[in-house]
Design a protein around this motif. Sequence first.
Motif, PDB file in Angstrom:
ATOM      1  N   GLN A  11      26.589 -30.610  -4.158  1.00 28.42           N
ATOM      2  CA  GLN A  11      26.211 -30.154  -5.551  1.00 28.42           C
ATOM      3  C   GLN A  11      25.593 -31.238  -5.999  1.00 28.42           C
ATOM      4  OE1 GLN A  11      26.980 -27.616  -6.766  1.00 28.42           O
ATOM      5  NE2 GLN A  11      26.188 -27.403  -9.071  1.00 28.42           N
ATOM      6  N   TYR A  12      24.412 -31.964  -5.872  1.00 19.49           N
ATOM      7  CA  TYR A  12      23.165 -32.894  -6.062  1.00 19.49           C
ATOM      8  C   TYR A  12      23.586 -33.563  -8.071  1.00 19.49           C
ATOM      9  CZ  TYR A  12      19.569 -35.920  -5.215  1.00 19.49           C
ATOM     10  OH  TYR A  12      18.787 -37.125  -5.466  1.00 19.49           O
ATOM     11  N   ALA A  13      23.541 -31.741  -8.969  1.00 18.79           N
ATOM     12  CA  ALA A  13      23.351 -31.959 -10.016  1.00 18.79           C
ATOM     13  C   ALA A  13      24.348 -30.831 -10.969  1.00 18.79           C
ATOM     14  CB  ALA A  13      21.975 -31.590 -10.745  1.00 18.79           C
ATOM     15  N   SER A  14      24.761 -31.011 -12.373  1.00 19.05           N
ATOM     16  CA  SER A  14      25.335 -29.605 -12.147  1.00 19.05           C
ATOM     17  C   SER A  14      24.395 -28.635 -12.419  1.00 19.05           C
ATOM     18  CB  SER A  14      25.595 -30.050 -13.805  1.00 19.05           C
ATOM     19  OG  SER A  14      24.216 -29.793 -14.898  1.00 19.05           O
ATOM     20  N   PRO A  15      24.959 -27.178 -12.565  1.00 17.34           N
ATOM     21  CA  PRO A  15      24.248 -26.044 -12.295  1.00 17.34           C
ATOM     22  C   PRO A  15      23.492 -25.260 -13.515  1.00 17.34           C
ATOM     23  CG  PRO A  15      26.718 -25.612 -12.025  1.00 17.34           C
ATOM     24  CD  PRO A  15      26.106 -26.621 -12.791  1.00 17.34           C
ATOM     25  N   ILE A  16      22.836 -26.352 -14.321  1.00 19.13           N
ATOM     26  CA  ILE A  16      21.895 -26.374 -15.198  1.00 19.13           C
ATOM     27  C   ILE A  16      20.800 -26.777 -14.685  1.00 19.13           C
ATOM     28  CG2 ILE A  16      23.134 -25.964 -17.562  1.00 19.13           C
ATOM     29  CD1 ILE A  16      22.679 -28.286 -18.886  1.00 19.13           C
ATOM     30  N   VAL A  17      20.535 -27.129 -13.780  1.00 18.23           N
ATOM     31  CA  VAL A  17      19.654 -28.208 -13.668  1.00 18.23           C
ATOM     32  C   VAL A  17      18.914 -27.668 -12.608  1.00 18.23           C
ATOM     33  CG1 VAL A  17      18.896 -30.490 -12.494  1.00 18.23           C
ATOM     34  CG2 VAL A  17      20.938 -30.825 -14.380  1.00 18.23           C
ATOM     35  N   THR A  18      17.675 -27.773 -12.317  1.00 22.91           N
ATOM     36  CA  THR A  18      16.410 -27.292 -11.453  1.00 22.91           C
ATOM     37  C   THR A  18      15.337 -28.550 -11.273  1.00 22.91           C
ATOM     38  OG1 THR A  18      16.440 -25.305 -11.409  1.00 22.91           O
ATOM     39  CG2 THR A  18      14.753 -25.981 -10.526  1.00 22.91           C
ATOM     40  N   LEU A  19      15.342 -28.941 -10.457  1.00 20.76           N
ATOM     41  CA  LEU A  19      14.331 -30.382 -10.290  1.00 20.76           C
ATOM     42  C   LEU A  19      13.272 -29.514  -9.676  1.00 20.76           C
ATOM     43  CD1 LEU A  19      17.165 -32.896 -10.259  1.00 20.76           C
ATOM     44  CD2 LEU A  19      14.831 -33.261 -11.941  1.00 20.76           C
ATOM     45  N   TYR A  20      11.983 -29.755  -9.666  1.00 18.20           N
ATOM     46  CA  TYR A  20      10.936 -29.388  -8.816  1.00 18.20           C
ATOM     47  C   TYR A  20      10.250 -30.293  -8.351  1.00 18.20           C
ATOM     48  CZ  TYR A  20       8.351 -28.501 -13.060  1.00 18.20           C
ATOM     49  OH  TYR A  20       7.478 -28.392 -14.377  1.00 18.20           O
ATOM     50  N   ALA A  21       9.251 -30.061  -6.901  1.00 16.20           N
ATOM     51  CA  ALA A  21       8.551 -30.496  -7.070  1.00 16.20           C
ATOM     52  C   ALA A  21       6.710 -29.771  -7.171  1.00 16.20           C
ATOM     53  CB  ALA A  21       8.630 -31.374  -4.957  1.00 16.20           C
ATOM     54  N   ASP A  22       6.166 -30.704  -7.281  1.00 14.51           N
ATOM     55  CA  ASP A  22       4.552 -29.773  -7.759  1.00 14.51           C
ATOM     56  C   ASP A  22       3.484 -30.670  -7.218  1.00 14.51           C
ATOM     57  OD1 ASP A  22       2.487 -27.962  -8.770  1.00 14.51           O
ATOM     58  OD2 ASP A  22       4.123 -28.173 -10.695  1.00 14.51           O
ATOM     59  N   LYS A  23       2.351 -29.990  -6.528  1.00 14.06           N
ATOM     60  CA  LYS A  23       1.350 -30.927  -6.915  1.00 14.06           C
ATOM     61  C   LYS A  23       0.109 -29.937  -7.486  1.00 14.06           C
ATOM     62  CE  LYS A  23       0.342 -34.298  -3.289  1.00 14.06           C
ATOM     63  NZ  LYS A  23       0.290 -35.359  -3.450  1.00 14.06           N
ATOM     64  N   THR A  24       0.149 -29.533  -7.425  1.00 14.65           N
ATOM     65  CA  THR A  24      -0.562 -28.737  -8.776  1.00 14.65           C
ATOM     66  C   THR A  24      -0.116 -28.514 -10.532  1.00 14.65           C
ATOM     67  OG1 THR A  24       0.755 -26.740  -8.918  1.00 14.65           O
ATOM     68  CG2 THR A  24       0.123 -26.578  -6.868  1.00 14.65           C
ATOM     69  N   THR A  25       0.554 -29.328 -10.849  1.00 12.55           N
ATOM     70  CA  THR A  25       0.684 -30.238 -12.019  1.00 12.55           C
ATOM     71  C   THR A  25      -0.373 -30.406 -13.158  1.00 12.55           C
ATOM     72  OG1 THR A  25       3.111 -30.345 -11.691  1.00 12.55           O
ATOM     73  CG2 THR A  25       2.290 -31.058 -14.047  1.00 12.55           C
ATOM     74  N   PRO A  26      -1.110 -29.756 -13.886  1.00 15.71           N
ATOM     75  CA  PRO A  26      -2.171 -30.078 -13.971  1.00 15.71           C
ATOM     76  C   PRO A  26      -1.496 -31.066 -14.714  1.00 15.71           C
ATOM     77  CG  PRO A  26      -1.083 -28.163 -14.987  1.00 15.71           C
ATOM     78  CD  PRO A  26      -0.252 -27.998 -14.114  1.00 15.71           C
ATOM     79  N   GLY A  27      -3.416 -32.608 -14.804  1.00 13.87           N
ATOM     80  CA  GLY A  27      -3.023 -33.599 -15.544  1.00 13.87           C
ATOM     81  C   GLY A  27      -1.535 -34.064 -14.421  1.00 13.87           C
ATOM     82  N   GLY A  28      -0.917 -33.691 -13.726  1.00 13.11           N
ATOM     83  CA  GLY A  28      -0.269 -34.865 -13.129  1.00 13.11           C
ATOM     84  C   GLY A  28      -0.884 -36.337 -12.093  1.00 13.11           C
ATOM     85  N   LEU A  29      -0.746 -36.427 -11.676  1.00 10.73           N
ATOM     86  CA  LEU A  29      -1.333 -38.293 -11.226  1.00 10.73           C
ATOM     87  C   LEU A  29      -1.674 -37.971  -9.360  1.00 10.73           C
ATOM     88  CD1 LEU A  29      -0.730 -41.723 -13.070  1.00 10.73           C
ATOM     89  CD2 LEU A  29      -1.852 -39.784 -13.415  1.00 10.73           C
ATOM     90  N   ALA A  30      -0.244 -37.099  -8.839  1.00  9.07           N
ATOM     91  CA  ALA A  30      -0.035 -36.666  -7.624  1.00  9.07           C
ATOM     92  C   ALA A  30      -0.849 -35.220  -7.018  1.00  9.07           C
ATOM     93  CB  ALA A  30       1.525 -36.838  -6.840  1.00  9.07           C
ATOM     94  N   THR A  31      -1.340 -34.366  -8.372  1.00  6.75           N
ATOM     95  CA  THR A  31      -1.498 -33.655  -7.804  1.00  6.75           C
ATOM     96  C   THR A  31      -3.053 -33.427  -7.478  1.00  6.75           C
ATOM     97  OG1 THR A  31      -0.870 -32.706 -10.309  1.00  6.75           O
ATOM     98  CG2 THR A  31      -2.894 -31.418  -9.567  1.00  6.75           C
TER      99      THR A  31
END
Length: 257
Positions: free
Chosen positions: A67-87
Amino acid sequence: MAEDARVKLAAPPVEPGRRDLILSPENLWLTIHESVGHPTELDRALGDEANFAGTSFATPDKLKTLQYASPIVTLYADKTTPGGLATCGYDDDGVRTGRWNLVEKGKFVGYQTTRDQAAWIGEKESRGCSYAQDHSSVPFQRMPNVSLQPGDKDLGVNDLIAATDDGIYVQGDGSWSIDHQRYNFQFTGQMFFEVKKGKITRALRDVGYQSNTLEFWNACDLIGGPKEFRLGAAFDDGKGEPMQSNPVSHGCPPTRF
């Protein structure tokens, strides 16, 4: 900036204690980077990488159970985010990039991987995280953009302040420290405002917040909506020896802990 400096110089120091925190995207992006981005690098979790602040408490035996976080939390990885520096469209292994969850409704569910790593945790495909800083460097696992999913209701920072009885609103990033397991940490900011009974009452100074990764994320109880989602970024996230530098972005709305 001049007005902020005038306000800050005249502000009283914070009184130590346990308070609610309302963190602006300009502050929370760095906490996401250190307490979620680095712990979910698979090579760190397996102990194969320890340069630049160590390994990770989020080991594979905890995958799908922690249980990394509370149930309302979703954290995602994304290499496609517009404007993202790791995109990017493809990583340096030639794998098409995409988006996947690292923490889903509070549960630890995913890692960042490359082609040579995926089978280590029983996955059939790479997550497309192979990256080299230039043509003469060896590609290895580097952080994608890692972000906090906005809440279902389109709340803004004023809504979070109005819902808080006793807290501190933190703007901007400052210094940080986190242990070699990516667990216990301390962060500061730039501007700090006391919140009492739903209103900002005064500015404060000398504010830093201390917690550990699991306590902090499990205390998340209110997440802003998509209208105030912002990307923060680091141009020079270091890893490896010889060291390579990777630009990366982290997005979030204002959030309460």
